[in-house]
Design an enzyme around this catalytic site. Structure first.
Site, short mmCIF file in Angstrom:
data_model
loop_
_atom_site.label_atom_id
_atom_site.label_comp_id
_atom_site.label_asym_id
_atom_site.label_seq_id
_atom_site.Cartn_x
_atom_site.Cartn_y
_atom_site.Cartn_z
N ASP A 40 36.75 23.15 10.53
CA ASP A 40 36.36 21.64 10.59
C ASP A 40 37.00 21.10 9.57
O ASP A 40 37.68 21.63 8.71
CB ASP A 40 34.75 21.41 10.56
CG ASP A 40 34.53 20.16 11.29
OD1 ASP A 40 35.17 19.07 11.30
OD2 ASP A 40 33.26 19.96 11.34
C1 BGC Z 1 33.72 16.76 12.37
C2 BGC Z 1 34.17 17.33 13.72
C3 BGC Z 1 35.58 16.62 14.19
C4 BGC Z 1 36.37 16.73 12.88
C5 BGC Z 1 37.80 16.13 13.37
C6 BGC Z 1 34.63 16.40 11.53
O1 BGC Z 1 34.14 15.52 10.42
O2 BGC Z 1 32.66 17.42 11.92
O3 BGC Z 1 33.46 17.41 14.81
O4 BGC Z 1 36.19 17.15 15.22
O5 BGC Z 1 35.84 15.91 12.03
O6 BGC Z 1 37.69 14.79 13.34
#
Ligand code: BGC
Length: 736
Positions: free
Chosen positions: A274
Site C-alpha cells: 500500500d
Molecule cells: C490506500 C489504498 C489505495 C492506495 C493508492 C492508500 O492510501 O490505503 O487503498 O489503493 O492509497 O492510492
C-alpha cells in the site's frame, strides 16, 4: 429466477493464463527479457511512482515499473513513449488508479453494491468501470477491497462488502470478473488488485491504520476466505495492508505473503505495497530505517513498492551486502513482467486519446449504475406512507437532496459531479416540489432556517428529507467516534415532523449510522449508501413506487456507537442473551451485587442491534412456508438440499432476498451462531409463489478447526431459510 450463486462455481470460472499454453509462452518471453536486464533495470520494474509528466525522466532511465494516478490519455502516452522508446529495453509501464466504484460513471459505493446481494449487477459495474478507465489508459485498479468490517466507526467500511465472509467473497469475485473480463489482454480489461492483505478492517476501535489482534484461525475462517476466492478466480494482483497483526506489519509478513499466499494457495500474481506501507514499518517500530524496511518487504515477498522509494534507493546495496538474494528480485520482476505481457502492454502500449469521449457516461453505463442504485437502497421503516403515489406536492429538504458531489461518495476522483442526477432533480419530474434545503451541508449546525422548513412542509402533501454524510466523512482516514447524524440534521427531521405531514427520511451515507432516534421522527426511512451518479433517479423511482426496494443490510445496524463492534455471525458466550434481560432503569436502587443469570449485553442499549444483517423491507410482504430438507442425515460428500415456498402475500410486485443460514452446533472450536451460505433474489407478482431450492455441498461446512485443519466436523447442524439473519425457524440435520 433460479439464480443461486454457487461459490465454488464462481471461484473457478476464470482461468489462469499462467497454467495455459498462452501462459507458457508468456513465461518464455519473461525469461528472455529478464536475461537481458541489469540488476538496476530489474529494481526499476519494482518501483511505482505517483504522477505523470514529472516521472518521465525516471521512466526513460528505466527506474519505474508503474505509474499511479495519471489519468490523462495524452500524458499517459507521453510517459509510455518514454518507457517504450527511450528506456534501454523498451518495457512499458503499467498505469494504475483507484477506480473503486466507477471511473466516470459512478456506481453506489462498494458497501451499497453489497446491499444489492446481486453479484451480476456488481460485475456489470466493474465492467463499466474497466471500459471507461481503460479508455483513458488505466489498466490496473486497486479494487476490490475485501476487508471484513464489523465496526462502522471505521470510515473504510464504505469501500468493502461489510461483515460477512460469504457475501464478501461473492462480491469480490464479481468485481474481479468485471474488471478483468475473460482475457486480460483485451484493451478494455483492467487488472484487479485484491486488498488490503490482511485484516485491515479489524483496526482497533475502528481507528484507521490501527493494530489488529487476529488469531490465525480467525484470519482463516473470517478474514481470508474472500482473498482465497478471488485468488482462485484469477485476481492478477494483491496489495498488502497498513496494519500489523499481532505485532507483524502485513508488508513484512512472510507467513501471509509467502507461506500462505504462494506456498499454500499457489497464487501466481503480483504483490504491491500500500502507499508507503513499507516505509511505515519504521513508525510501527518494526524496521529501523527505510533500508531495513526495504529488506523486510522484499524478503517477505512484496514485488512492487508503492511510493516509499525504498526499493529504488536500497535494493542494489542490499543485494551487494547479501541481505536480499537475486532470487527474490527475479521472483518479483517475473511477477511484474508477466502481468505486463498478460495485459498486452508490449503490443499495445498506447491509448487512443479520443477513446474516452466514446465511452464515458454511455447510456448503457448510466442504466447499469441506476439499476445498481435501485437494488441497493434499503427500506428500514415504512408505516404505509411509501410509496408516495397519491401526493402531488412534496417538500424536498435536507443537505443531501441536491448535492451532486456528495452523493458520489468516497474515492471518486474521476466522477464528474455535473453528470450526477440528484434526488431533487429527479423528483421534480414526478411531483410539484417545494424545495427548502434547511441546512447547507451535513455538518451544518445552523438551525435558523428550520422554521421555514416546518412552514414549507405544512404546504405539502408529504415531505422527503435527505440527510446523511458528505462524501468526505467516510473512506480512508475518516473514522468517527460518534455515528449520529452530524450537525443539525436530526433537528431538521424534527422540524419537518412538527408540520404533521407524512415524513419520509432518506439517508445517504458512507456507513451504517446510528439512526434510532431519527426513526422515531419519521414515517418511513430509506437507507442509501452513497448511490453514485444515478442515485437521484433510482431514489425517485423507489419513492414514487415504480420499483419496490430490494436492498438488504450487508452490516448490522447498531443502536448506539457503544455497541460496536457488532456482527451477526458471532460466537456464543457461555451466557447468551435470552431476550428478557434487565435494562438499566429496571435495576432497583441499592440493588445487591449479583451476576447470576446475567448475560452478555449492555444495560443501557440492550442485547440486540437496531437492525440485523440481511434486513430490509419492501412494498409488499412475503411468507416462507413448506421449508423442508431432502434428507436430514448426510455424509461429507453429500449435498444439503433445502426447499421452500415463497409467496408474495402483499399487493405489489416486489423482490425478496431469501437467505440460507447454517449453524454447526458443537465444534472442536466454538462456531458462529449463524453463517450465511446461500441467498436468492426472487421477484414475485402479488399472490404469486415460487418454490426455491437451495443446494449446499456439505464440503462448504468446513472450517479451520482446533488442529488448524480445514475440515467438516461431523455432528448436528441447524439450517434456516429466512428473510434476515435474526429470524426464521431452523430445521435440524446431521453430518455423519
Ligand atoms: C490506500 C489504498 C489505495 C492506495 C493508492 C492508500 O492510501 O490505503 O487503498 O489503493 O492509497 O492510492
Amino acid at each position: 429466477m433460479n439464480n443461486i450463486i454457487k461459490f465454488a462455481a464462481i471461484s473457478t470460472a476464470l482461468s489462469f493464463a499462467a497454467c495455459s499454453p498462452a501462459g507458457d509462452q508468456i513465461d518464455r518471453k519473461v525469461d528472455e527479457l529478464m536475461a537481458k536486464m541489469t540488476i538496476e533495470e530489474k529494481i526499476g520494474q519494482m518501483n511505482q511512482l505517483s504522477g505523470g509528466y514529472n516521472t518521465i525522466e525516471d521512466v526513460a532511465a528505466g527506474r519505474v515499473g508503474s505509474i499511479h494516478n495519471c489519468v490523462d490519455a495524452e500524458e499517459i502516452n507521453a510517459v509510455q513513449k518514454a518507457a517504450v522508446e527511450r528506456s534501454r529495453l523498451g518495457i512499458p509501464v503499467i498505469v494504475s488508479r483507484d477506480v473503486i466504484h466507477g471511473f466516470r460513471t459512478i456506481f453506489p459505493i462498494p458497501l451499497g453494491q453489497a446491499s444489492t446481494f446481486d453479484p451480476a449487477i456488481v460485475e456489470q459495474g466493474a465492467r463499466v468501470a474497466a471500459v471507461e478507465a481503460s479508455a483513458a489508459g488505466i489498466r490496473w485498479t486497486f479494487s476490490p477491497m475485501l476487508d471484513i468490517a464489523r465496526d462502522p466507526r471505521w470510515g473504510r467500511v464504505a469501500e468493502g462488502s461489510g461483515e460477512d465472509p460469504y457475501l464478501d467473497a461473492l462480491m469480490g469475485v464479481a468485481m474481479v470478473k468485471g474488471y478483468q473480463g475473460d482475457d486480460l489482454s483485451d484493451p478494455t480489461s483492467m487488472a484487479a488488485c485484491i486488498k488490503h492483505f490482511a485484516g485491515y478492517g479489524a483496526a482497533e476501535g475502528g481507528r484507521d491504520y490501527n493494530s489488529t489482534m487476529i488469531s490465525e484461525r480467525s484470519l482463516r475462517n473470517t478474514y481470508l476466505p474472500a482473498f482465497k476466492a478471488c485468488a482462485d478466480a484469477g485476481a492478477a494482483t494483491l496489495m498488502t495492508s497498513f496494519n500489523e497483526i499481532d505485532g507483524i506489519p502485513s508488508t513484512g509478513n512472510t507467513f501471509l505473503l509467502k507461506d500462505l499466499l504462494r506456498d499454500e494457495w499457489g497464487w501466481k500474481g503480483m504483490v504491491v505495497t500500500d502507499w508507503n506501507s513499507s516505509g511505515e514499518m519504521i513508525a510501527h517500530g518494526f524496521a529501523k530505517d527505510l533500508k531495513h524496511a526495504t529488506e523486510l518487504s522484499v524478503n517477505a515477498g512484496v514485488d512492487m513498492d508503492m511510493m516509499s522509494h525504498g526499493y529504488v534507493s536500497y535494493i542494489a546495496e542490499l543485494v551487494k551486502e547479501g541481505k536480499i538474494s537475486e532470487k527474490e528480485i527475479d521472483r518479483a520482476v517475473r511477477n511484474i513482467l508477466r502481468l505486463k505481457f498478460e495485459l498486452g502492454l508490449f503490443e499495445n502500449p498506447y491509448v487512443d486519446p479520443q477513446a474516452s469521449a466514446k465511452v464515458d457516461y454511455a447510456p448503457e453505463h448510466l442504466a447499469a449504475a441506476k439499476q445498481c442504485a435501485l437494488e441497493s437502497a434499503i427500506l428500514l421503516k415504512n408505516n404505509g406512507v411509501l410509496p408516495l403515489e397519491k401526493a402531488r406536492t412534496i417538500l424536498v429538504t435536507g443537505p443531501l437532496a441536491d448535492a451532486p458531489y456528495e452523493q458520489l461518495g468516497t474515492w471518486t476522483f474521476d466522477g464528474q459531479p455535473e453528470h450526477t442526477v440528484t434526488p431533487l432533480q429527479a423528483l421534480r419530474k414526478d411531483y410539484n416540489v417545494i424545495w427548502e434545503p434547511g441546512l447547507g451541508y451535513s455538518r451544518d449546525k445552523n438551525t435558523s432556517n428550520l422554521a421555514k422548513v416546518t412552514a414549507a412542509a405544512s404546504r405539502a402533501d408529504a415531505a422527503v428529507v435527505f440527510v446523511g454524510e458528505e462524501a468526505i466523512l467516510s473512506g480512508e482516514a475518516h473514522s468517527l467516534s460518534d455515528l449520529n447524524l452530524q450537525g443539525a440534521q436530526s433537528e431538521l427531521i424534527k422540524a419537518v415532523r412538527r408540520s404533521g405531514k407524512p415524513v419520509v427520511v432518506v439517508v445517504i451515507a458512507g456507513r451504517p449510522l446510528t439512526i434510532e432516534r431519527d426513526l422515531e421522527n419519521c414515517d418511513a426511512m430509506l437507507y442509501a449508501f452513497h448511490p453514485g451518479t444515478m442515485g437521484g433517479e433510482a431514489l425517485a423511482d423507489l419513492i414514487k413506487g415504480r420499483v419496490s426496494p430490494s436492498g438488504r443490510l450487508p452490516m448490522t445496524f447498531i443502536r448506539t456507537v457503544g455497541q460496536a463492534p457488532f456482527y451477526y455471525n458471532h460466537n456464543n458466550s457461555g451466557r447468551p442473551c435470552s431476550g428478557n434481560e434487565t435494562l438499566l432503569n429496571d435495576i432497583p436502587i441499592t440493588a445487591g451485587q449479583t451476576s447470576l443469570g446475567c448475560t452478555s449485553y449492555y444495560l443501557d442499549s440492550g442485547y440486540g442491534p437496531l437492525f440485523p444483517f440481511g434486513y430490509g423491507l419492501t412494498y409488499s410482504t412475503f411468507s416462507y412456508s413448506d421449508i423442508a430438507l431432502e434428507k436430514n442425515v448426510l455424509s461429507k460428500n453429500d449435498v444439503l438440499r433445502v426447499k421452500c415456498r415463497l409467496t408474495n402475500t402483499g399487493s405489489r410486485k416486489a423482490t425478496e432476498l431469501a437467505q440460507l443460514y447454517v449453524r454447526d452446533l458443537v465444534g472442536s472450536v466454538v462456531r458462529p451462531v449463524r453463517e450465511l451460505k446461500r441467498f436468492e433474489r426472487v421477484t414475485l407478482e402479488p399472490g404469486q409463489s415460487a418454490e426455491l431450492s437451495f443446494e449446499l455441498p456439505v464440503s462448504e461446512l468446513a472450517f479451520w478447526n482446533a488442529d488448524m485443519e480445514y475440515v467438516v466436523e461431523p455432528g448436528d447442524f441447524m439450517v434456516w431459510v429466512a428473510p434476515d439473519s435474526d429470524s426464521g425457524t431452523p430445521l435440524d440435520f446431521k453430518v455423519e
